[in-house]
Design a protein around this motif. Structure first.
Motif, short mmCIF file in Angstrom:
data_model
loop_
_atom_site.label_atom_id
_atom_site.label_comp_id
_atom_site.label_asym_id
_atom_site.label_seq_id
_atom_site.Cartn_x
_atom_site.Cartn_y
_atom_site.Cartn_z
N SER A 45 33.94 -4.49 31.09
CA SER A 45 34.56 -4.10 29.83
C SER A 45 36.00 -3.60 30.02
CB SER A 45 33.73 -3.01 29.14
OG SER A 45 33.79 -1.83 29.89
N GLU A 69 39.96 -6.41 31.39
CA GLU A 69 41.23 -6.84 30.83
C GLU A 69 42.07 -5.67 30.32
OE1 GLU A 69 38.20 -7.85 27.59
OE2 GLU A 69 38.23 -7.22 29.64
N LEU A 70 41.67 -4.45 30.71
CA LEU A 70 42.46 -3.28 30.37
C LEU A 70 42.83 -2.53 31.65
CD1 LEU A 70 40.45 -1.90 27.28
CD2 LEU A 70 42.57 -3.21 27.24
N PRO A 71 43.74 -3.08 32.44
CA PRO A 71 44.04 -2.48 33.75
C PRO A 71 44.56 -1.04 33.63
CG PRO A 71 45.59 -4.24 33.21
CD PRO A 71 44.48 -4.33 32.22
N LEU A 72 45.34 -0.74 32.59
CA LEU A 72 45.86 0.62 32.47
C LEU A 72 44.75 1.61 32.22
CD1 LEU A 72 49.16 0.43 30.38
CD2 LEU A 72 48.87 0.75 32.83
N ALA A 73 43.82 1.24 31.32
CA ALA A 73 42.70 2.13 31.02
C ALA A 73 41.89 2.37 32.29
CB ALA A 73 41.83 1.52 29.92
N ALA A 104 43.01 2.15 35.42
CA ALA A 104 43.80 2.97 36.33
C ALA A 104 43.78 4.42 35.89
CB ALA A 104 45.25 2.46 36.38
N TYR A 105 43.85 4.63 34.58
CA TYR A 105 43.83 6.00 34.07
C TYR A 105 42.46 6.65 34.32
CZ TYR A 105 44.41 10.03 31.05
OH TYR A 105 44.48 11.32 30.59
N PHE A 157 42.45 7.83 37.75
CA PHE A 157 43.33 9.00 37.78
C PHE A 157 42.57 10.24 37.30
CE2 PHE A 157 46.74 11.38 35.49
CZ PHE A 157 47.61 11.58 36.55
#
Lengths: 351, 260
Positions: A4, A7-11, A13-14, A17
């Motif tokens: 899921s 396709e949301l690499p930033l989400a 990565a966050y 984090f």
């Protein structure tokens, strides 16, 4: 990585984090717990950690004298250190955010000075609270003055339009005024009373009783969830007051509610242990260095850092000069400053 | 969707009235309006008043709803504001700034939808690599991009941008204004951009509004509203408006006029 978030690499990565921060908060909790245990296991009457742990799990394991040492002296003191440290850490963190000032703390707003004034008056005039024992007069007066001071600052600030800088300036001015009045009281007081005032204002945990610990812990237990429920608003406020207003946050209301909560927390904390200025100022900075300013993490981290600092300070107050217990207010700064400078300098190098 | 109509707007700092019954003709949906004028002309105050950041009175309708009557929470759902200055001392990371803004202004946008919106916004502005950087480690221009991301992510009906390009280099200035124009066209929203660079305004704005001492000195399509006379009155400069080889208007300021 789950499908899921593929396709949301930033989400994703966050999320990683955030996980790191959860780990850091957990590490801080472990450190605070270790310091708490070490604090309990340290004292003049030699009760080693192993016995302490056994005594906690099975009170029958210890003899009568050891039980008294553990349950009536060491535990209330250590719990008070943890609760007061956590309370001041939380109060300082919220204060620095809503006042947009990294130097804000219960100390800056004159809360501690007002508490000292209240305690001084109670000592000099031998005040007593109807219905409560004599031992309660000093904390009750300290609490009343601390709370009155912050409410006065808020009333003045609200009347003036409540800018963050105005609140800080009022607080500093009030702190000076309270300080001057404390000196006045000391000037006219007997030598005995002066000594008592000075001792009170250095801060001490050894007066702690279970009832007092319960009060501080109860206030903290109410304040922390309330603070966390506004965590996103507080986080947004760190990106600027105009920005926060523009995204629909009632900044004045948030500030008023937060400061009221902080006043209560700080007043309760200083009422029982006296002036411990350093924790409320530095714990939030330690939290920020470790986990940043997402308040979901920085508020608990600041509370834990405060608890950790005061437990270490309590430990140090018993071990620096064997045979005597130094006032914890003195030791806090001595122990806390190297800890803080170390973090600050290591962060500077990392940059 | 009928755009923005400022019938009357009054705002003051202390006792000093900055805007006194300011009115503007309708700004149509999908349009970009450049807000021009000298320092202290009231550009920032106008934007703040519309955003609800500065106290103001008046009648302003956005898509037929009076925004001055709206509670601030509701206003934040339809209006996006980019402040002129952004804090530099915060250790928030960029992703949190935008995420917190979305949570506050659009509480109904949750979970994967919110994540997707964040993703798309960072991608559109090409600032994905800034997402996990702390604000205090970013340059002024990078912070400005993060602040713009926070506005664009919300897809507001009205975008109020106070000097969005002041800290950006040439490429980013153009890139940002293109992104703003694209967002306005796509969503049929209204964008008002306070800006000092008149030639950028001429290049990207559909209309210009020139302010002087809180009054609208001129309003209209950029090519016709900006005349040497208006520029002289608004900025105190002797200026020419000429046509470049591609047919765009460019302003050339020759000298400062003596203060009258």
């Amino acid at each position: 990585m789950t499908e899921s978030t593929a396709e949301l690499p930033l989400a994703a990565a966050y999320a990683r984090f955030v996980n790191r921060r959860v780990l850091l908060v957990a590490a801080l909790a472990v450190a605070a717990a270790a310091a708490f245990l070490a604090d309990i296991a340290t004292g003049a009457s030699g009760l080693p950690l192993a016995d302490v742990v056994k005594g906690l799990l099975d009170p029958g394991h210890l003899d009568r004298a050891q039980r008294v040492v553990l349950w009536d002296i060491r535990l209330p003191t250590a719990c008070m250190a943890l609760a007061v440290g956590a309370g001041l850490g939380l109060a300082g963190a919220e204060m620095q955010t809503v006042l947009a000032n990294p130097l804000a703390s219960p100390f800056t707003l004159g809360v501690s000075h007002a508490a000292t004034l209240g305690a001084s008056l109670a000592i000099v005039f031998g005040l007593s609270v109807p219905g409560l024992g004599g031992a309660w007069a000093i904390p009750a007066a300290a609490f009343a003055f601390a709370l009155a001071a912050t409410l006065l600052i808020q009333a003045l600030a609200a009347h003036q339009g409540a800018g963050a800088q105005t609140v800080v300036l009022f607080g500093i001015a009030l702190g000076f005024a309270a300080n001057a009045l404390v000196w006045l009281v000391q000037y006219v007081a007997s030598a005995d009373a002066v000594q008592q005032i000075v001792f009170w204002s250095m801060g001490s945990l050894i007066r702690a009783t279970w009832t007092q610990v319960g009060i501080v812990a109860a206030v903290f237990t109410v304040c922390l969830p309330l603070a966390l429920s506004r965590a996103w608003s507080l986080t947004a406020l760190r990106a600027g007051e105009e920005h926060a207003r523009a995204i629909g946050i009632g900044v004045e209301r948030l500030r008023l509610l937060t400061l009221t909560r902080v006043s209560l927390m700080a007043a309760v904390a200083v009422a029982f242990v006296g002036t411990i200025g350093f924790v409320g100022l530095v714990a939030p900075h330690i939290a920020r260095i470790l986990v940043g300013e997402d308040h979901r993490f920085s508020l608990p981290a600041s509370a834990l850092a405060g608890g950790l600092m005061l437990c270490l300070a309590s430990l140090a107050s018993k071990t620096i000069a064997p045979g005597t217990i130094l006032p914890v207010g003195i030791v806090t700064a001595i122990v806390g400053i190297p800890m803080f400078l170390g973090l600050l300098l290591s962060q500077g190098r990392a940059k | 969707m009928t755009g923005l109509m400022i019938e009357t707007l009054t705002a003051a700092y202390g006792r000093k009235r900055i805007l006194d019954g300011l009115r503007l003709p309708t700004l149509s949906p999908g349009s970009v309006t450049a807000l021009l004028g000298a320092n202290g002309a009231g550009k920032s105050t106008l934007l703040k008043s519309l955003a609800g950041v500065h106290r103001a009175e008046g009648r302003v309708s956005l898509d037929d709803t009076d925004v001055m009557e709206m509670p601030q929470r509701a206003r934040a759902g339809v209006i996006g504001y980019l402040p002129q200055t952004l804090p530099s001392g915060s250790s928030l990371v960029a992703y949190e700034v935008v995420s917190a803004a979305l949570r506050a202004a659009l509480p109904e946008l949750v979970g994967r939808d919110r994540d997707a919106r964040l993703e798309a916004t960072f991608a559109r502005l090409g600032v994905g690599e800034l997402a996990l950087r702390r604000l205090d480690s970013l340059s002024g221009g990078q912070r400005q991009l993060v602040a713009l991301a926070q506005v664009l992510a919300r897809a507001p009906r009205l975008m109020l941008l106070d000097e969005p390009t002041s800290a950006l280099d040439l490429r980013w200035q153009i890139f940002v204004l293109e992104a703003v124009r694209e967002a306005a066209r796509r969503d049929g929203s209204v964008a008002i951009v306070a800006i000092h660079d008149i030639n950028l305004a001429l290049r990207f704005a559909d209309a210009v509004a020139v302010l002087k001492q809180g009054e609208v000195l001129a309003f209209g399509p950029a090519r016709t509203a900006l005349t040497p006379d208006i520029l002289g009155q608004a900025y105190g400069v002797a200026a020419r408006v000429e046509s470049c080889s591609h047919g765009y208007s460019i302003v050339i300021a020759d000298r400062a006029l003596a203060v009258s």
